[in-house]
Design a protein around this motif. Structure first.
Motif, mmCIF file in Angstrom:
data_model
loop_
_atom_site.group_PDB
_atom_site.id
_atom_site.type_symbol
_atom_site.label_atom_id
_atom_site.label_comp_id
_atom_site.label_asym_id
_atom_site.label_seq_id
_atom_site.Cartn_x
_atom_site.Cartn_y
_atom_site.Cartn_z
ATOM 1 N N PRO A 121 -2.365 -17.105 0.061
ATOM 2 C CA PRO A 121 -1.106 -17.608 -0.607
ATOM 3 C C PRO A 121 -0.032 -16.805 -1.463
ATOM 4 C CG PRO A 121 -2.958 -18.417 -1.686
ATOM 5 C CD PRO A 121 -3.443 -17.747 -0.546
ATOM 6 N N GLU A 122 -0.442 -15.485 -1.464
ATOM 7 C CA GLU A 122 0.532 -14.412 -1.960
ATOM 8 C C GLU A 122 1.527 -14.135 -0.803
ATOM 9 O OE1 GLU A 122 -1.578 -11.109 -3.083
ATOM 10 O OE2 GLU A 122 -2.985 -12.055 -4.689
ATOM 11 N N CYS A 123 1.388 -14.604 0.244
ATOM 12 C CA CYS A 123 2.394 -14.542 1.384
ATOM 13 C C CYS A 123 3.672 -15.348 1.002
ATOM 14 C CB CYS A 123 1.781 -15.061 2.666
ATOM 15 S SG CYS A 123 0.571 -13.910 3.345
ATOM 16 N N VAL A 164 -4.650 -14.218 -12.364
ATOM 17 C CA VAL A 164 -5.750 -13.136 -12.785
ATOM 18 C C VAL A 164 -5.061 -11.701 -12.598
ATOM 19 C CG1 VAL A 164 -7.872 -14.414 -13.116
ATOM 20 C CG2 VAL A 164 -7.065 -13.449 -10.772
ATOM 21 N N ASN A 165 -4.363 -11.480 -11.652
ATOM 22 C CA ASN A 165 -3.680 -10.304 -11.284
ATOM 23 C C ASN A 165 -2.722 -9.765 -12.592
ATOM 24 O OD1 ASN A 165 -4.758 -11.617 -8.880
ATOM 25 N ND2 ASN A 165 -3.676 -9.921 -7.638
ATOM 26 N N THR A 166 -3.182 -9.783 -13.603
ATOM 27 C CA THR A 166 -2.272 -9.376 -14.737
ATOM 28 C C THR A 166 -3.178 -8.443 -15.680
ATOM 29 O OG1 THR A 166 -2.967 -11.563 -15.884
ATOM 30 C CG2 THR A 166 -0.639 -11.356 -14.696
ATOM 31 N N ALA A 170 5.707 -9.617 -6.870
ATOM 32 C CA ALA A 170 5.407 -10.148 -5.582
ATOM 33 C C ALA A 170 4.019 -8.927 -5.265
ATOM 34 C CB ALA A 170 6.381 -9.855 -4.568
ATOM 35 N N CYS A 171 3.232 -9.438 -4.148
ATOM 36 C CA CYS A 171 2.013 -8.614 -3.914
ATOM 37 C C CYS A 171 2.768 -7.613 -2.776
ATOM 38 C CB CYS A 171 1.048 -9.233 -3.439
ATOM 39 S SG CYS A 171 0.014 -8.338 -2.192
ATOM 40 N N GLU A 172 2.809 -6.390 -2.733
ATOM 41 C CA GLU A 172 3.513 -5.336 -2.001
ATOM 42 C C GLU A 172 2.941 -5.506 -0.613
ATOM 43 O OE1 GLU A 172 2.000 -2.035 -4.597
ATOM 44 O OE2 GLU A 172 2.292 -1.082 -2.742
ATOM 45 N N VAL A 173 1.708 -6.162 -0.382
ATOM 46 C CA VAL A 173 0.907 -6.127 0.710
ATOM 47 C C VAL A 173 1.141 -7.394 1.678
ATOM 48 C CG1 VAL A 173 -1.534 -6.332 1.694
ATOM 49 C CG2 VAL A 173 -1.147 -4.810 -0.144
ATOM 50 N N SER A 204 0.527 -4.122 -7.382
ATOM 51 C CA SER A 204 2.219 -4.627 -7.787
ATOM 52 C C SER A 204 2.396 -5.728 -8.671
ATOM 53 C CB SER A 204 2.842 -4.571 -6.352
ATOM 54 O OG SER A 204 2.325 -5.647 -5.740
ATOM 55 N N LEU A 205 1.588 -6.638 -8.755
ATOM 56 C CA LEU A 205 1.759 -7.852 -9.419
ATOM 57 C C LEU A 205 1.306 -7.603 -10.674
ATOM 58 C CD1 LEU A 205 0.070 -10.679 -7.115
ATOM 59 C CD2 LEU A 205 2.401 -10.413 -7.746
ATOM 60 N N ALA A 206 0.118 -7.040 -11.277
ATOM 61 C CA ALA A 206 -0.090 -6.673 -12.446
ATOM 62 C C ALA A 206 1.076 -5.908 -13.085
ATOM 63 C CB ALA A 206 -1.392 -6.021 -12.733
HETATM 64 FE FE1 SF4 Z 1 -2.585 -6.289 -5.996
HETATM 65 FE FE2 SF4 Z 1 -1.560 -7.240 -3.473
HETATM 66 FE FE3 SF4 Z 1 -3.181 -4.938 -3.754
HETATM 67 FE FE4 SF4 Z 1 -3.992 -7.587 -4.373
HETATM 68 S S1 SF4 Z 1 -3.337 -6.785 -2.276
HETATM 69 S S2 SF4 Z 1 -4.231 -5.586 -5.397
HETATM 70 S S3 SF4 Z 1 -2.205 -8.430 -5.039
HETATM 71 S S4 SF4 Z 1 -1.213 -5.206 -4.440
#
Ligand code: SF4
Ligand code: 13P
Length: 363
Positions: free
Chosen positions: A261-263, A176-178, A233-236, A150-152
């Protein structure tokens, strides 16, 4: 702090366009499909691998995994291939067929250092693309090209160019999530393990961080540099709340809470430690907490629990639907049929590599 504009463009098309005609399938002919029967030989050949995961995979499930594990490990040798597995891969992948495991930064470096001809990426698409960017001469395979992030997906190269025009002279840091196209447009990359260091290395009083608003907020809390954040945002990780963690703390005396730290900031604030997936694992190994809650993707707690004694792992966790697209049957197919080969346009790859390499050079 969130940047006040966005475009509606999506990255899915550009991500798919980086998957090209599978040249590897021509250079490496398909191999005959192995037997996937469960029998005494398979049981004996995989017994030591089952011992690694016995705490987290019930014995009744092993006959489904074991034939794939045996076949994949044999095929890797035949193909001169290595499997890189992110810390969120399921235990039968992480502990039983992976050659290298780690967080995003570790996997990127391992891909470049490996002497194998073929890399099978146990992780999502941006990870496979980063491996290809750093190892253009290797064949990089993704077991499922639909394994996104979801970030990329939240930002495109055109978005970055718009940011550049709106904020001339302000350095741009991409997680790097791009996609490769986004990496090609920015000044430098970062991961969750080095984001603060990268931001502070730039010598600027303002820095744009993209695409994760929460990683940006968590870095902003630790630095004097003014951070301008994209709204991804990271959906997780964005689903965790401080309220649910407080409830777990109340129910589990002595609980140690470790967050990625994606929280959201409020989640990190009430945690005892925050760090990349590798840093979270190190924390558990070094501190051996009696009870721990890993505020991240579910498989990570399984992978750490498999090798840890004396620690109780308290859930909740959230599944990443993209990471869970990678399975043993798909890894086997990757090696048999050499698919899906990840390709990155050489001109994009060269510029993206410069952004990743600048990050690696910062150390
Ligand atoms: Fe992307 Fe979040 Fe899944 Fe990692 S956990 S791959 S950041 S959606
Ligand atoms: P790490 O770099 O901490 O492993 O996190 C990457 C990530 O978001 C995986 O989805």
């Amino acid at each position: 702090m969130t940047l006040p504009f966005q475009t509606g463009e999506k990255t899915a098309a550009s991500a798919l366009s980086s998957l090209a005609i599978p040249g590897a399938a021509r250079r490496f002919p398909a191999l005959p499909a192995p037997s996937l029967a469960w029998n005494k030989d398979v049981e004996a050949a995989t017994a030591c691998l089952y011992a690694r995961v016995a705490k987290v995979i019930p014995a009744i499930e092993w006959p489904f995994h074991a034939p794939y594990v045996k076949a994949i490990n044999e095929l890797k040798r035949e193909r001169n291939a290595v499997i890189l597995a992110h810390n969120y891969q399921t235990p039968e992948i992480f502990h039983c067929v992976a050659d290298f495991v780690g967080d995003s930064l570790q996997l990127a470096k391992l891909a470049a250092a490996s002497e194998a001809e073929v890399i099978v990426q146990g992780g999502v698409h941006f990870m496979a693309e980063t491996s290809k960017i750093l190892s253009p001469e290797k064949v990089v395979l993704t077991p499922d090209s639909e394994a996104g992030c979801s970030l990329a997906a939240s930002i495109t190269a055109a978005d970055v160019r718009a940011l550049r025009a709106e904020y001339p002279g302000v350095p741009i840091v991409a997680y790097v999530n791009t996609s490769a196209e986004v990496k090609a447009e920015v000044d430098i990359c970062c991961t969750s393990s080095n984001a603060l260091k990268i931001v502070e290395s730039l010598g600027s009083d303002r820095v744009i961080m993209l695409p994760d608003r929460y990683l940006a907020e968590n870095v902003a809390a630790q630095t004097k540099v003014k951070i301008l954040a994209w709204h991804g945002a990271c959906e997780v990780h964005e689903r965790f709340t401080p309220q649910e963690l407080e409830a777990y703390r109340a129910d589990n005396p002595g609980l140690t809470i470790i967050a990625h730290p994606e929280c959201p900031r409020e989640v990190v604030e009430i945690s005892d430690f925050a760090g990349s997936t590798a840093a979270m694992i190190d924390y558990v190994r070094r501190n051996k907490p009696a009870r721990v809650l890993l505020v991240t993707e579910c498989s990570m707690a399984d992978n750490v629990a498999a090798e840890t004694s004396g620690t109780e792992f308290v859930r909740p966790c959230n599944f990443c639907p993209h990471m869970k697209r990678i399975t043993l049957p798909k890894i086997l197919d990757s090696l048999l049929y050499m698919r899906e080969e990840v390709m990155v346009d050489p001109l994009i790859a060269e510029r993206a590599r410069a952004s990743v390499q600048r990050m690696i050079d910062v150390g």
